[in-house]
Design a protein around this motif. Structure first.
Motif, PDB file in Angstrom:
ATOM      1  N   GLU A  38     122.564   3.802  87.495  1.00 32.32           N
ATOM      2  CA  GLU A  38     121.479   4.778  87.571  1.00 32.32           C
ATOM      3  C   GLU A  38     121.981   6.082  88.185  1.00 32.32           C
ATOM      4  O   GLU A  38     121.801   6.319  89.379  1.00 32.32           O
ATOM      5  CB  GLU A  38     120.319   4.233  88.407  1.00 32.32           C
ATOM      6  N   ASP A  40     120.738   8.992  87.761  1.00 30.47           N
ATOM      7  CA  ASP A  40     119.526   9.738  88.132  1.00 30.47           C
ATOM      8  C   ASP A  40     119.641  11.239  87.926  1.00 30.47           C
ATOM      9  O   ASP A  40     118.892  11.997  88.545  1.00 30.47           O
ATOM     10  CB  ASP A  40     119.137   9.458  89.594  1.00 30.47           C
ATOM     11  N   ILE A  63     123.254   9.650  93.931  1.00 32.81           N
ATOM     12  CA  ILE A  63     122.498  10.451  92.981  1.00 32.81           C
ATOM     13  C   ILE A  63     123.368  11.613  92.505  1.00 32.81           C
ATOM     14  O   ILE A  63     123.989  12.317  93.311  1.00 32.81           O
ATOM     15  CB  ILE A  63     121.213  10.992  93.628  1.00 32.81           C
ATOM     16  N   TYR A  70     128.214  14.391  86.862  1.00 30.52           N
ATOM     17  CA  TYR A  70     127.539  13.444  85.982  1.00 30.52           C
ATOM     18  C   TYR A  70     128.391  13.175  84.740  1.00 30.52           C
ATOM     19  O   TYR A  70     128.589  12.018  84.351  1.00 30.52           O
ATOM     20  CB  TYR A  70     126.173  14.012  85.590  1.00 30.52           C
ATOM     21  N   GLU A  84     123.542   5.477  79.506  1.00 34.68           N
ATOM     22  CA  GLU A  84     123.250   5.156  80.901  1.00 34.68           C
ATOM     23  C   GLU A  84     121.800   4.717  81.015  1.00 34.68           C
ATOM     24  O   GLU A  84     121.031   4.811  80.052  1.00 34.68           O
ATOM     25  CB  GLU A  84     123.559   6.344  81.828  1.00 34.68           C
ATOM     26  N   SER A  86     118.709   5.160  83.667  1.00 38.29           N
ATOM     27  CA  SER A  86     118.053   5.681  84.870  1.00 38.29           C
ATOM     28  C   SER A  86     116.539   5.670  84.682  1.00 38.29           C
ATOM     29  O   SER A  86     115.995   6.539  83.985  1.00 38.29           O
ATOM     30  CB  SER A  86     118.517   7.113  85.175  1.00 38.29           C
ATOM     31  N   SER A  88     114.360   6.714  86.536  1.00 40.57           N
ATOM     32  CA  SER A  88     113.763   7.957  87.031  1.00 40.57           C
ATOM     33  C   SER A  88     113.494   8.944  85.898  1.00 40.57           C
ATOM     34  O   SER A  88     112.574   9.766  85.986  1.00 40.57           O
ATOM     35  CB  SER A  88     114.672   8.605  88.078  1.00 40.57           C
ATOM     36  N   SER A  89     114.265   8.871  84.815  1.00 43.08           N
ATOM     37  CA  SER A  89     114.037   9.761  83.681  1.00 43.08           C
ATOM     38  C   SER A  89     112.682   9.504  83.037  1.00 43.08           C
ATOM     39  O   SER A  89     112.084  10.402  82.442  1.00 43.08           O
ATOM     40  CB  SER A  89     115.140   9.582  82.625  1.00 43.08           C
TER      41      SER A  89
END
Length: 303
Positions: A38, A40, A63, A70, A84, A86, A88-89
């Motif tokens: 993750e 993020d 993060i 990234y 990936e 994540s 949070s997306s």
């Protein structure tokens, strides 16, 4: 020219099976998943760090808010389809989607969803398992708005993470290739679901990954001492890590650790009926809108 950028994202709800999907897809010889599950970046590039948890500001969260850092996660994946996972997306879709489009244009999107009531309680028990929650579930639900105001990590937003209609609608509107998976389907027929994802990603669908491990299972530790040893940094773990690095690959170590966690995890106590009904009443309208949007039968989520 081979791109350093990811070509697909798992942007599903937290505690809905994203970790298991990450590990299942990572076994495919044509797929490269970021070594950090993750990062993020898209959901967290705007966060004000450090975020809080029950112990206060937590500077240890891994993060990636810098674009070049990234991208560095994918440099070892040359010649493979890169992705990936994540969550949070998905939750921060309003901020994430414009950044995804700006950076990646039109990647393939995989969204995995779970009964939101079960998801909320699973997330809570997951935090309790990892000694990252000190409230009862009812009190944690009541504390959610205050935690939002106090810049807590979004993993503490047990209620808010269960509203799926708006983020799914936004992803469907902005991206041409969106594949939606229900955790119920993954659990009932994992081989069929994973094959469908391989077809969606346009990689060989006859590859059969090992599906015997379910990752990030919530529950109560049978032996609290072992759980603490596995979850908290300690000198002995640091001592044996170099030995394990020689003997086992990173994927094998992860699988071994998850098997140990599973053996040490007892089923969680049932959610109280009154709390389940309260959450169901909260989500009922959103579930109905989602059902109409994706044209899938979600009636099993309504009780």
């Amino acid at each position: 020219m081979v791109s350093e950028k990811p070509e697909f994202l798992i942007a599903g709800a937290a505690k809905a099976g994203t970790t298991s999907l990450y590990h299942y897809l990572n076994q495919h010889p044509e797929i490269f998943m970021s070594p950090v599950k993750e990062p993020d970046y898209f959901g967290g590039h705007f966060w004000s760090l450090p975020l809080n948890d029950i112990y206060g500001p937590d500077p240890k969260l891994q993060i990636y808010q810098d674009w070049d850092e990234y991208l560095s996660l994918f440099r070892e994946g040359k010649g493979k389809l890169k992705g990936e996972a994540s969550p949070s997306s998905f939750y921060y879709f309003a901020e994430a989607i414009p950044e995804i489009k700006r950076r990646l244009d039109n990647p393939k999107i995989i969204i995995i969803l779970r009964n939101p009531v079960d998801r909320a309680y699973s997330h809570y028990t997951f935090k309790k398992r990892d000694v990252k929650e000190n409230l009862t579930f009812s009190d944690a639900l009541d504390a959610e708005e205050k935690r939002m105001q106090e810049n807590y990590h979004y993993g503490y937003f047990y209620k808010a993470l269960g509203f799926y209609h708006r983020p799914v609608e936004a992803f469907l509107a902005e991206f041409s290739d969106v594949h939606i998976v229900l955790l119920d389907e993954l659990q009932a027929n994992p081989e069929h679901v994973i094959k469908g994802i391989f077809q969606f990603l346009d990689v060989k669908d006859d590859f059969e990954p090992s599906l015997d491990v379910v990752y990030n299972v919530s529950g109560n530790p049978r032996m609290k001492g072992l759980n603490k040893f596995l979850r908290k940094k300690n000198p002995f773990r640091d001592l044996i890590r170099p030995v394990l690095d020689v003997v086992l690959s990173e994927k094998s170590k992860t699988k071994l650790m998850e098997k140990i966690h599973q053996m040490n995890t007892a089923p969680k106590e049932p959610l109280e009926n009154s709390t389940r009904q309260k959450l169901l009443d909260l989500y009922r309208s959103d579930i109905g809108r989602l059902q109409d949007l994706i044209n899938r039968d979600l009636s099993q989520w309504m009780h």
